[in-house]
Design a protein around this motif. Structure first.
Motif, mmCIF file in Angstrom:
data_model
loop_
_atom_site.group_PDB
_atom_site.id
_atom_site.type_symbol
_atom_site.label_atom_id
_atom_site.label_comp_id
_atom_site.label_asym_id
_atom_site.label_seq_id
_atom_site.Cartn_x
_atom_site.Cartn_y
_atom_site.Cartn_z
ATOM 1 N N ARG A 38 39.759 43.269 -62.418
ATOM 2 C CA ARG A 38 39.841 41.812 -62.568
ATOM 3 C C ARG A 38 38.742 41.343 -63.517
ATOM 4 O O ARG A 38 37.659 41.908 -63.530
ATOM 5 N N PHE A 39 39.056 40.329 -64.291
ATOM 6 C CA PHE A 39 38.075 39.799 -65.231
ATOM 7 C C PHE A 39 38.005 38.290 -65.036
ATOM 8 O O PHE A 39 39.006 37.583 -65.153
ATOM 9 N N GLY A 40 36.794 37.796 -64.760
ATOM 10 C CA GLY A 40 36.586 36.440 -64.264
ATOM 11 C C GLY A 40 37.260 35.320 -65.007
ATOM 12 O O GLY A 40 37.721 34.374 -64.397
ATOM 13 N N ASN A 41 37.305 35.364 -66.331
ATOM 14 C CA ASN A 41 37.940 34.247 -67.033
ATOM 15 C C ASN A 41 39.235 34.676 -67.719
ATOM 16 O O ASN A 41 39.652 34.064 -68.704
ATOM 17 N N LEU A 42 39.848 35.731 -67.179
ATOM 18 C CA LEU A 42 41.155 36.186 -67.652
ATOM 19 C C LEU A 42 41.119 36.516 -69.141
ATOM 20 O O LEU A 42 42.051 36.222 -69.877
ATOM 21 N N TRP A 43 40.001 37.120 -69.572
ATOM 22 C CA TRP A 43 39.829 37.601 -70.939
ATOM 23 C C TRP A 43 39.914 36.468 -71.974
ATOM 24 O O TRP A 43 40.451 36.636 -73.059
ATOM 25 N N SER A 44 39.351 35.331 -71.612
ATOM 26 C CA SER A 44 39.359 34.190 -72.529
ATOM 27 C C SER A 44 37.988 34.021 -73.178
ATOM 28 O O SER A 44 36.989 34.599 -72.735
ATOM 29 N N TYR A 45 37.935 33.196 -74.207
ATOM 30 C CA TYR A 45 36.708 32.951 -74.957
ATOM 31 C C TYR A 45 36.927 31.730 -75.835
ATOM 32 O O TYR A 45 38.049 31.183 -75.906
ATOM 33 N N ILE A 46 35.878 31.293 -76.535
ATOM 34 C CA ILE A 46 36.028 30.274 -77.574
ATOM 35 C C ILE A 46 34.909 30.454 -78.583
ATOM 36 O O ILE A 46 33.768 30.764 -78.219
ATOM 37 N N ASP A 47 35.236 30.297 -79.833
ATOM 38 C CA ASP A 47 34.249 30.379 -80.903
ATOM 39 C C ASP A 47 33.431 29.090 -80.932
ATOM 40 O O ASP A 47 33.963 27.994 -80.729
ATOM 41 N N ILE A 48 32.127 29.213 -81.194
ATOM 42 C CA ILE A 48 31.248 28.047 -81.209
ATOM 43 C C ILE A 48 31.728 26.989 -82.201
ATOM 44 O O ILE A 48 31.581 25.784 -81.965
ATOM 45 N N ARG A 49 32.339 27.407 -83.292
ATOM 46 C CA ARG A 49 32.813 26.434 -84.280
ATOM 47 C C ARG A 49 33.953 25.589 -83.735
ATOM 48 O O ARG A 49 34.103 24.413 -84.105
ATOM 49 N N ASP A 50 34.742 26.161 -82.832
ATOM 50 C CA ASP A 50 35.781 25.373 -82.182
ATOM 51 C C ASP A 50 35.199 24.448 -81.126
ATOM 52 O O ASP A 50 35.731 23.362 -80.881
ATOM 53 N N VAL A 51 34.114 24.864 -80.486
ATOM 54 C CA VAL A 51 33.413 23.949 -79.576
ATOM 55 C C VAL A 51 32.913 22.743 -80.358
ATOM 56 O O VAL A 51 33.091 21.581 -79.942
ATOM 57 N N VAL A 52 32.298 22.988 -81.503
ATOM 58 C CA VAL A 52 31.777 21.890 -82.332
ATOM 59 C C VAL A 52 32.900 20.961 -82.766
ATOM 60 O O VAL A 52 32.773 19.731 -82.675
ATOM 61 N N SER A 53 34.007 21.519 -83.216
ATOM 62 C CA SER A 53 35.100 20.657 -83.682
ATOM 63 C C SER A 53 35.714 19.862 -82.538
ATOM 64 O O SER A 53 36.165 18.724 -82.741
ATOM 65 N N LEU A 54 35.723 20.415 -81.327
ATOM 66 C CA LEU A 54 36.227 19.667 -80.180
ATOM 67 C C LEU A 54 35.278 18.525 -79.825
ATOM 68 O O LEU A 54 35.714 17.405 -79.522
ATOM 69 N N VAL A 55 33.979 18.784 -79.856
ATOM 70 C CA VAL A 55 33.009 17.712 -79.624
ATOM 71 C C VAL A 55 33.224 16.592 -80.636
ATOM 72 O O VAL A 55 33.247 15.403 -80.285
ATOM 73 N N GLU A 56 33.368 16.957 -81.891
ATOM 74 C CA GLU A 56 33.560 15.943 -82.939
ATOM 75 C C GLU A 56 34.864 15.181 -82.753
ATOM 76 O O GLU A 56 34.915 13.955 -82.955
#
Length: 295
Positions: A196-214
């Motif tokens: 089992r893997f805690g976040n179901l093998w998910s991730y996000i690139d920091i640049r997508d975090v920044v664009s979502l904040v914006e």
């Protein structure tokens, strides 16, 4: 006239990238516990602030008179902290920051967490359905996860009391180009012996975090809204349903996934904010991109 945005956690992994991007459009007041060695950064005013101290937070935010507050200044896990300390730090920091923002009439974007869904328990639980969206039941396990739900409750209070909007972002495991921590897990994955893997093998690139904040800063919505923040794919390169069934021994009754599509939905952010993730591990693992110079 240039608008002002206050960013907390400004020297952290995510906060520094957010500051570096926002300074092109905003006058940024960047808050962290300490000051960077190099404070000569165009468009940025660094301030040393302890976010658990209400007076410091209120004075700094109200003096800045921001149009927006971006809050990423929390302890990000319990790996090297007691759970109670993490909860106390994060709950107080978030309450004081959001309260100050509300009193300043500033809209807020802040980092909650994917962990509130309960998939990070010591024995990770299978979600009720896939992909997981923002309406899925929350099931906090430890002090960190509980602190994030306390922050979301504070967001409700601030929108009710002051009429500002708050976007609570629930990011996945944040990765940085050229330094993806998921790579060893991908390379060692074997569908025949997958745990089992805690976040179901998910991730996000920091640049997508920044664009979502914006995108959240630019959007016009009322009240408090929660948004998932995940890459479009899993980081394995295999079908997500196959990986989940291999690791968990079963699938939820309702599964609406195609190929290696993320086990978490970001359709709400797309419909309300016009945001979609654009970065994948396939390219980003080997990219050579310098981060902010002051971090």
């Amino acid at each position: 006239m240039t608008e002002t945005v206050v960013v907390t956690g400004a020297l952290g992994g995510s906060g520094s990238w957010i500051v570096d991007s926002l300074r092109a459009e905003y006058a940024v007041v960047a808050l962290d516990r300490c000051l960077p060695d190099d404070q000569d950064v165009d468009g940025v005013d660094f301030r040393a602030v302890d976010l658990t101290e209400q007076g410091e937070v209120f004075e700094t935010v109200l003096d800045a008179d921001p149009s927006h507050v971006v809050h990423f200044g929390n302890i990000p896990h319990e790996e090297d902290h007691a759970g109670g300390r993490v909860y106390e730090n994060n709950a107080l920091s978030t309450f004081h920051t959001l309260e100050a923002a509300g009193r300043a009439g500033a809209d807020v974007v802040w980092a909650s967490s994917e962990t509130v869904y309960g998939t990070h328990w010591p024995e990770p639980r299978l979600p009720d359905y896939l992909p997981v969206d923002e309406t899925h039941e929350t099931r906090p396990w430890n002090g960190y996860e509980t602190s994030k739900l306390a922050g979301e409750a504070a967001a409700e209070r601030v929108t009710n009391a002051f009429g500002v909007s708050v976007a609570s972002i629930r990011p996945s495991w944040i990765q940085y180009p050229g330094d993806y921590q998921i790579t060893p897990f991908r390379e060692s994955f074997d569908v025949e012996s997958a745990p089992r893997f805690g976040n179901l093998w998910s991730y996000i690139d920091i640049r997508d975090v920044v664009s979502l904040v914006e995108a959240a800063l630019d959007a016009a919505f009322d009240g408090h809204e929660v948004f998932n923040a995940f890459a479009a794919d899993n980081f394995l390169g295999v079908d997500t349903a196959t990986a989940v069934e291999a690791g968990y021994g079963a699938l939820p009754e309702r599964v609406e996934l195609a190929g290696d599509e993320s086990a978490y939905s970001t359709s709400k952010a797309e419909s309300m904010l016009g945001w979609t993730p654009t970065h994948s591990w396939r390219d980003a693992e080997g990219e050579d991109i310098d981060g902010p110079s002051f971090a």
